[in-house]
Design an enzyme around this catalytic site. Sequence first.
Site, short mmCIF file in Angstrom:
data_model
loop_
_atom_site.label_atom_id
_atom_site.label_comp_id
_atom_site.label_asym_id
_atom_site.label_seq_id
_atom_site.Cartn_x
_atom_site.Cartn_y
_atom_site.Cartn_z
CB CYS A 177 -0.92 0.00 1.22
SG CYS A 177 -2.02 1.42 1.31
CB CYS A 226 -5.34 3.76 -4.62
SG CYS A 226 -4.48 2.19 -4.80
#
Length: 263
Positions: A76, A207
């Site tokens: 991530c 994101c």
Amino acid sequence: MTAIDFAKGHGTGNDFIIVPDPADRLELGAAQVAALCDRHRGIGADGLLRVAPSEQGEAKWFMDYRNADGSIAEMCGNGVRVFARYLLEQGMADGDRIPVDTRAGVKTVSVTRDGLSVDMGPAEFGPESQTTVEGATWTGRAVSMGNPHLVCRLEDEERLDALDLHRQPRYDTVLFPEGINVEFVVGTAPRVRMRVHERGVGETLSCGTGACAVGAVALRHAGTPTGTCEVAVPGGTLTVTVTDRTVHLAGPAVIVAEGTARL
């Protein structure tokens, strides 16, 4: 009932619960993670970052990242920057370069004037594939940033704004057996705009790995496979820099709260 300490942070609206576990004794099941990430009955977040000791010599801490539904994810980009911010504020790391162990390898986060930048490693381009949302089908490019993405270009901003990304877009489960993050993008490098559906979460305000995938594809499409591309997401703007060897992701990362939660 067990009480645990936590912090809350975000990078361009992509928010995370951070749980310190320096002794590596806390076992969080998928249902517990999902309960903590629930926005109505829990703390609320796109994912959870457990701070655990690393077994890698070059990194002291391992980022155990879970999606909001409790599933495990490899990487991530916003999360690793928020993780590094937490380490710095807690005195668990110092200096202007912080190595963080992840399931996608050790990532080095650098302190910049405007926030935190992370060396994400190279973008790995895969084949073209298709995705379907509300009966409309688009062809996109598969990209791995340590986790799987499908980057789809749209015709105009109105089409991008009209997408309903609450549910997982359909995708090729043979090509992506572990699921997929799907990005929809408009514009051309050096500035593009995107929305994303993250597997195990839903639509998010940002994101980081998705921005890297989008920036790499946008630069390629513009005929300059290296360079810098600004990626506008609903939660702000991220800067993606692609070199011959790697991709750097830069943007803000802040801690907004600390407290105690009950499991």
